[in-house]
Scaffold this motif. Structure first.
Motif, PDB file in Angstrom:
ATOM      1  N   LYS A 190       6.414   5.561   3.950  1.00  0.00           N
ATOM      2  CA  LYS A 190       5.164   6.260   4.227  1.00  0.00           C
ATOM      3  C   LYS A 190       5.402   7.671   4.739  1.00  0.00           C
ATOM      4  O   LYS A 190       4.770   8.628   4.282  1.00  0.00           O
ATOM      5  CB  LYS A 190       4.370   5.462   5.262  1.00  0.00           C
ATOM      6  CG  LYS A 190       3.009   6.054   5.609  1.00  0.00           C
ATOM      7  CD  LYS A 190       2.024   5.951   4.456  1.00  0.00           C
ATOM      8  CE  LYS A 190       0.639   6.433   4.870  1.00  0.00           C
ATOM      9  NZ  LYS A 190      -0.324   6.343   3.755  1.00  0.00           N
ATOM     10  N   PHE A 191       6.315   7.843   5.690  1.00  0.00           N
ATOM     11  CA  PHE A 191       6.518   9.138   6.333  1.00  0.00           C
ATOM     12  C   PHE A 191       7.873   9.751   6.020  1.00  0.00           C
ATOM     13  O   PHE A 191       8.153  10.861   6.480  1.00  0.00           O
ATOM     14  CB  PHE A 191       6.386   9.000   7.858  1.00  0.00           C
ATOM     15  CG  PHE A 191       5.087   8.387   8.305  1.00  0.00           C
ATOM     16  CD1 PHE A 191       3.898   9.089   8.199  1.00  0.00           C
ATOM     17  CD2 PHE A 191       5.049   7.101   8.805  1.00  0.00           C
ATOM     18  CE1 PHE A 191       2.700   8.526   8.605  1.00  0.00           C
ATOM     19  CE2 PHE A 191       3.866   6.528   9.218  1.00  0.00           C
ATOM     20  CZ  PHE A 191       2.671   7.243   9.111  1.00  0.00           C
ATOM     21  N   GLY A 192       8.720   9.046   5.297  1.00  0.00           N
ATOM     22  CA  GLY A 192      10.032   9.594   4.965  1.00  0.00           C
ATOM     23  C   GLY A 192      10.999   9.620   6.123  1.00  0.00           C
ATOM     24  O   GLY A 192      11.953  10.397   6.106  1.00  0.00           O
ATOM     25  N   ILE A 193      10.760   8.796   7.126  1.00  0.00           N
ATOM     26  CA  ILE A 193      11.653   8.724   8.294  1.00  0.00           C
ATOM     27  C   ILE A 193      12.571   7.522   8.090  1.00  0.00           C
ATOM     28  O   ILE A 193      12.131   6.374   8.134  1.00  0.00           O
ATOM     29  CB  ILE A 193      10.849   8.579   9.595  1.00  0.00           C
ATOM     30  CG1 ILE A 193       9.883   9.753   9.760  1.00  0.00           C
ATOM     31  CG2 ILE A 193      11.792   8.511  10.785  1.00  0.00           C
ATOM     32  CD1 ILE A 193       8.987   9.628  10.967  1.00  0.00           C
ATOM     33  N   SER A 194      13.834   7.808   7.874  1.00  0.00           N
ATOM     34  CA  SER A 194      14.786   6.726   7.608  1.00  0.00           C
ATOM     35  C   SER A 194      15.715   6.459   8.783  1.00  0.00           C
ATOM     36  O   SER A 194      16.373   5.425   8.821  1.00  0.00           O
ATOM     37  CB  SER A 194      15.629   7.063   6.364  1.00  0.00           C
ATOM     38  OG  SER A 194      16.328   8.293   6.574  1.00  0.00           O
ATOM     39  N   ASP A 195      15.796   7.395   9.714  1.00  0.00           N
ATOM     40  CA  ASP A 195      16.720   7.249  10.840  1.00  0.00           C
ATOM     41  C   ASP A 195      15.934   6.800  12.069  1.00  0.00           C
ATOM     42  O   ASP A 195      15.347   7.610  12.794  1.00  0.00           O
ATOM     43  CB  ASP A 195      17.424   8.585  11.110  1.00  0.00           C
ATOM     44  CG  ASP A 195      18.530   8.447  12.148  1.00  0.00           C
ATOM     45  OD1 ASP A 195      18.898   7.296  12.427  1.00  0.00           O
ATOM     46  OD2 ASP A 195      18.995   9.477  12.661  1.00  0.00           O
ATOM     47  N   LEU A 196      15.897   5.494  12.281  1.00  0.00           N
ATOM     48  CA  LEU A 196      15.256   4.912  13.466  1.00  0.00           C
ATOM     49  C   LEU A 196      16.242   3.973  14.145  1.00  0.00           C
ATOM     50  O   LEU A 196      16.103   2.746  14.111  1.00  0.00           O
ATOM     51  CB  LEU A 196      13.973   4.158  13.083  1.00  0.00           C
ATOM     52  CG  LEU A 196      12.807   5.011  12.571  1.00  0.00           C
ATOM     53  CD1 LEU A 196      11.656   4.113  12.141  1.00  0.00           C
ATOM     54  CD2 LEU A 196      12.336   5.988  13.642  1.00  0.00           C
ATOM     55  N   PRO A 197      17.273   4.509  14.773  1.00  0.00           N
ATOM     56  CA  PRO A 197      18.288   3.632  15.386  1.00  0.00           C
ATOM     57  C   PRO A 197      17.757   3.029  16.679  1.00  0.00           C
ATOM     58  O   PRO A 197      16.863   3.563  17.344  1.00  0.00           O
ATOM     59  CB  PRO A 197      19.457   4.574  15.656  1.00  0.00           C
ATOM     60  CG  PRO A 197      18.793   5.911  15.882  1.00  0.00           C
ATOM     61  CD  PRO A 197      17.592   5.937  14.978  1.00  0.00           C
ATOM     62  N   ARG A 198      18.342   1.916  17.019  1.00  0.00           N
ATOM     63  CA  ARG A 198      17.997   1.260  18.289  1.00  0.00           C
ATOM     64  C   ARG A 198      18.620   2.044  19.442  1.00  0.00           C
ATOM     65  O   ARG A 198      19.763   2.475  19.371  1.00  0.00           O
ATOM     66  CB  ARG A 198      18.508  -0.181  18.293  1.00  0.00           C
ATOM     67  CG  ARG A 198      18.331  -0.899  19.635  1.00  0.00           C
ATOM     68  CD  ARG A 198      18.969  -2.267  19.622  1.00  0.00           C
ATOM     69  NE  ARG A 198      18.949  -2.864  20.944  1.00  0.00           N
ATOM     70  CZ  ARG A 198      17.963  -3.604  21.421  1.00  0.00           C
ATOM     71  NH1 ARG A 198      16.914  -3.845  20.654  1.00  0.00           N
ATOM     72  NH2 ARG A 198      18.015  -4.100  22.634  1.00  0.00           N
ATOM     73  N   ILE A 199      17.839   2.205  20.507  1.00  0.00           N
ATOM     74  CA  ILE A 199      18.288   2.937  21.684  1.00  0.00           C
ATOM     75  C   ILE A 199      18.606   1.934  22.782  1.00  0.00           C
ATOM     76  O   ILE A 199      17.803   1.030  23.066  1.00  0.00           O
ATOM     77  CB  ILE A 199      17.207   3.932  22.152  1.00  0.00           C
ATOM     78  CG1 ILE A 199      16.904   4.934  21.035  1.00  0.00           C
ATOM     79  CG2 ILE A 199      17.650   4.647  23.422  1.00  0.00           C
ATOM     80  CD1 ILE A 199      15.804   5.888  21.370  1.00  0.00           C
TER      81      ILE A 199
END
Length: 546
Positions: A262-271
């Motif tokens: 949807k937004f083109g955000i592929s980098d969502l790592p766990r913090i």
């Protein structure tokens, strides 16, 4: 003409007569009750039971006849013909306003408006649905699709605050948000599943809605400029909802795939939000006040209910009853302390020390126990790392500092010399040299503190009395048992016991305390009012000098 029913005569004046034989003049009953209700009945007979000449009607029937009497007599009334009608335009033709008739009118006014007519003049409202957004389409497309985020609320800055975990659900079908609590076992909280029910969350309110009573009324679309959407929920960024700031640190795989498409955000790592345990704070012990032992006092700083420190049981068993005794002098600039002598007793079982000052007549100093059984710290040690005096610190010439007082070791007994010789590897060369000097100095055995006390002016009299008793009496066969009995009550190894305990031991061992010489010996061995020197007392019951 109506005839008289009784006599057949006309009912005319003079044609009727009265029956003087009649005796009953009662009236018939017209009132009664039927089904509990009062009813009126017309009379059937006259007074005294006579027949009524005519039929009587009820009051209701008479009222009805009275109202219908004109119609029955004259028939229905006829309506009068209407007057001739003259229209207004004919009657007031060519006649204007009303001053010719003497009527004055107010100034002309504006005609009142008709609300309905005015509403019809407004243009019709047009309802146009945006072509790029459709709620029904959104509902059908994203039904049962939920974005799941894992967040924390860190409230540790406030008093009694803590860091708690939550799960945030974002429903794509209607843009509503739900916050669920994450409970852990034995967390001490009630098992409420939700922190916030499912609802739309306002992001920006209008200017005049800041003081809106949120706790009473619900926020409508008129008070909200912008609502929270899916793009506002990003892993790694804080989010403020209803006054609480949540930090999103992770999401599920479906949410990651949705943001990528949807937004083109592929980098969502766990913090990693787990807090590392701080290093344990080393407890600082308060300064030592001199009372009791440091180990016992330190237990009050470690636990709420202190326990006694652990002891070396093996050492207590192996060294039980082993005592090292030393003769010491007080290192003091005062002249009156120059001749004072002290006996140090070092207990190997628990490394404790006692100090006893023998009595000296006419010295002006009260003798007796100078220091109870306790461990003595070295001057260079601290509360955190206490170092106590040990047996290797005691030798002839050594200086021992006890709570601010300095003592110099002058002599030892035979047992100490033997102990130092058997444990020579533990002593310093200076201590071993003191053993040789002590052996050369004393041809006889070294000073035995159990048997010999510091000389005083009455020593000659005491020695003479002891010799007299020895000559008159045979040596007691249980001398060793008597010594052990007295030593069992002398915990400080001072050589003194209480008078009451002294006589109990003598009575249990059948010692002749009633003899005049024995009484004088007890008097000379007495120290103060409640102490007796049992060392000198036992010398009278032995053959040798000890």
């Amino acid at each position: 003409m109506v005839s008289n029913p009784l006599h057949g005569l006309p009912f005319l004046p003079g044609s009727s007569f009265r029956d003087y034989t009649k005796t009953a003049f009662h009236r018939s009953q017209t009132l009664g009750y039927r089904n509990g209700y009062a009813v009126v009945q017309p009379p059937t007979v006259g007074i005294g039971g006579d027949r009524l000449p005519v039929n009587q009607l009820s009051p209701a029937e008479l009222d009805e006849l009275a109202s219908k009497a004109p119609a029955l007599t004259y028939g229905q009334p006829k309506q009068a013909p209407p007057a001739e009608f003259i229209p207004a335009h004919v009657a007031f033709d060519k006649k204007v306003f009303l001053e010719s008739q003497g009527i004055e009118l107010n100034p002309p006014e504006r005609m009142a408006l008709d609300p309905y007519t005015e509403l019809r003049k407004q243009p019709l409202r047009k309802y146009v649905t945006p072509s790029d957004f459709d709620h029904l389409k959104q509902f059908l497309t994203f039904d049962k699709q939920v974005l799941r985020f894992y967040a924390i609320w860190d409230d540790t800055d406030s008093m009694f605050g803590e860091c708690r975990n939550y799960i945030i659900h974002y429903y794509l079908m209607d843009d509503t948000v739900e916050i669920r609590e994450v409970h852990e076992r034995n967390d001490g909280r009630d098992p409420f599943p939700l922190l916030m029910n499912r609802q739309r969350m306002p992001k920006v309110l209008v200017e005049n809605a800041k003081n809106f009573p949120h706790c009473v009324l619900e926020i409508s679309d008129q008070e909200v400029l912008e609502w929270y959407t899916a793009k506002d929920f990003i892993v790694g960024k804080p989010l403020t909802i209803l006054g609480r700031t949540f930090f999103i640190y992770d999401c599920d795989p479906f949410t990651r795939q949705y943001y990528k498409e949807k937004f083109g955000i592929s980098d969502l790592p766990r913090i990693d939000v787990s807090k590392k345990e701080p290093p344990p704070v080393k407890p600082e012990l308060p300064p030592y006040n001199g009372y009791g032992q440091i180990e016992d006092s330190a237990q009050n700083c470690f636990v709420l209910i202190p326990k006694a420190p652990k002891k070396d049981v093996m050492k207590m068993l192996m060294d039980n009853g082993k005592v090292l005794r030393y003769l010491a002098a007080l290192d003091s600039p005062n002249p009156e302390d120059k001749d004072r002598r002290f006996i140090f007793s070092y207990f190997l079982a628990n490394d404790m020390i006692t100090i006893f000052e023998p009595p000296v007549r006419n010295s002006g100093i009260i003798a007796g126990k100078y220091l109870g059984r306790t461990k003595v710290l070295k001057p260079s040690s601290s509360v955190e790392n206490p170092i106590y005096y040990g047996p290797t610190d005691f030798f002839i010439g050594a200086v021992i500092e006890v709570f601010g007082r300095r003592f110099v070791i002058l002599d030892t007994d035979d047992y100490v010399l033997k102990y130092m010789e058997s444990n020579a590897a533990q002593y310093s060369p200076e201590a071993l040299l003191s053993i040789q000097n002590c052996a050369q100095k004393h041809e006889a055995p070294a000073l035995e503190l159990e048997n010999k006390q510091t000389e005083d002016p009455g020593e000659q009299e005491l020695e003479a009395l002891i010799d007299t008793i020895r000559k008159q009496r045979e040596p007691h066969p249980c001398k060793d048992n008597i010594r052990e009995a007295f030593q069992s009550y002398d915990q400080d190894a001072s050589g003194y016991v209480d008078k009451e305990m002294f006589f109990k031991v003598c009575d249990s061992l059948n010692l002749p305390v009633d003899d005049s010489l024995i009484k004088e010996l007890i008097r000379m061995c007495s120290h103060g009012e409640d102490k007796i020197n049992y060392y000198n007392f036992l010398r009278a019951f032995s053959n040798g000098p000890g």
